[in-house]
Scaffold this motif. Structure first.
Motif, short mmCIF file in Angstrom:
data_model
loop_
_atom_site.label_atom_id
_atom_site.label_comp_id
_atom_site.label_asym_id
_atom_site.label_seq_id
_atom_site.Cartn_x
_atom_site.Cartn_y
_atom_site.Cartn_z
N GLN A 30 -56.29 15.00 -19.82
CA GLN A 30 -56.35 14.72 -18.68
C GLN A 30 -57.06 13.46 -18.60
O GLN A 30 -57.11 12.45 -17.25
N ASN A 32 -56.99 10.68 -20.31
CA ASN A 32 -55.72 9.62 -20.66
C ASN A 32 -54.88 9.61 -19.52
O ASN A 32 -54.77 8.59 -19.25
N LYS A 33 -54.57 10.49 -18.78
CA LYS A 33 -53.86 10.58 -17.59
C LYS A 33 -54.69 9.58 -16.44
O LYS A 33 -54.05 8.88 -15.99
N GLN A 34 -55.92 10.14 -16.34
CA GLN A 34 -56.61 9.63 -15.50
C GLN A 34 -56.79 7.82 -15.87
O GLN A 34 -56.87 7.08 -14.82
N GLU A 36 -54.53 6.16 -17.42
CA GLU A 36 -53.43 5.39 -17.04
C GLU A 36 -53.05 5.25 -15.45
O GLU A 36 -52.57 4.18 -14.87
N GLU A 37 -53.85 6.13 -14.80
CA GLU A 37 -53.50 6.01 -13.25
C GLU A 37 -54.50 5.10 -12.74
O GLU A 37 -54.53 4.81 -11.53
N THR A 38 -55.52 4.78 -13.48
CA THR A 38 -56.67 3.72 -12.83
C THR A 38 -55.98 2.58 -13.22
O THR A 38 -56.43 1.73 -14.33
N LYS A 39 -55.68 1.79 -12.23
CA LYS A 39 -54.68 0.44 -12.30
C LYS A 39 -55.36 -0.41 -11.02
O LYS A 39 -55.89 0.02 -10.39
N LYS A 43 -60.53 -2.25 -10.52
CA LYS A 43 -60.90 -0.68 -11.25
C LYS A 43 -61.41 -0.97 -12.70
O LYS A 43 -61.47 0.05 -13.48
N ARG A 47 -62.17 1.89 -15.51
CA ARG A 47 -61.57 2.09 -16.71
C ARG A 47 -62.34 2.13 -18.00
O ARG A 47 -61.95 2.88 -18.84
#
Length: 119
Positions: A30, A32-34, A36-39, A43, A47
């Motif tokens: 979760q 790691n997914k978070q 990845e989605e933080t771009k 941010k 990150r």
């Protein structure tokens, strides 16, 4: 029997720590997914915070794993596998003993009942 009870307590303690490890491991995907989605260029702090949280979780997992090894070694076993092998053998011996004891008690009861009906 006392030694086996101590082993059961140790096993219970180790299983509790293993549950904590699994819970932490379950949070890593979760995080790691978070991450990845933080771009985006704004941010960076977010990150960095997520990365720190991932590293902290991994460190806690490592520490808990070491704690399990330490507990097992303090009990005189070289590793978890040796402990589990000994535990399984002890458990089997106790189960065999209990079965033999129950069988003996049934035979004793039959003898007592047979003597009571022939007198």
């Amino acid at each position: 029997m006392d030694e086996f009870k101590a082993m059961e307590k140790t096993l219970s303690d180790v299983q509790a720590i293993a549950r904590e490890i699994r819970n932490m491991q379950n949070t890593l995907p979760q995080l790691n997914k978070q991450l990845e989605e933080t771009k985006g260029i704004f941010k960076g702090k977010e990150r960095k915070a997520i990365t720190a949280q991932i590293q902290l979780t991994e460190k806690k997992i490592s520490d808990k794993t070491a704690e399990i090894s330490k507990i097992i070694q303090e009990k005189g076993y070289p590793n978890v596998q040796a402990f589990m092998d000994t535990y399984d053998k002890s458990r089997g011996a106790i189960m065999d003993y209990n079965l033999e004891l129950a069988d003996w008690e049934r035979r004793k009861e039959r003898i007592i009942n047979t003597k009571g009906t022939t007198e």
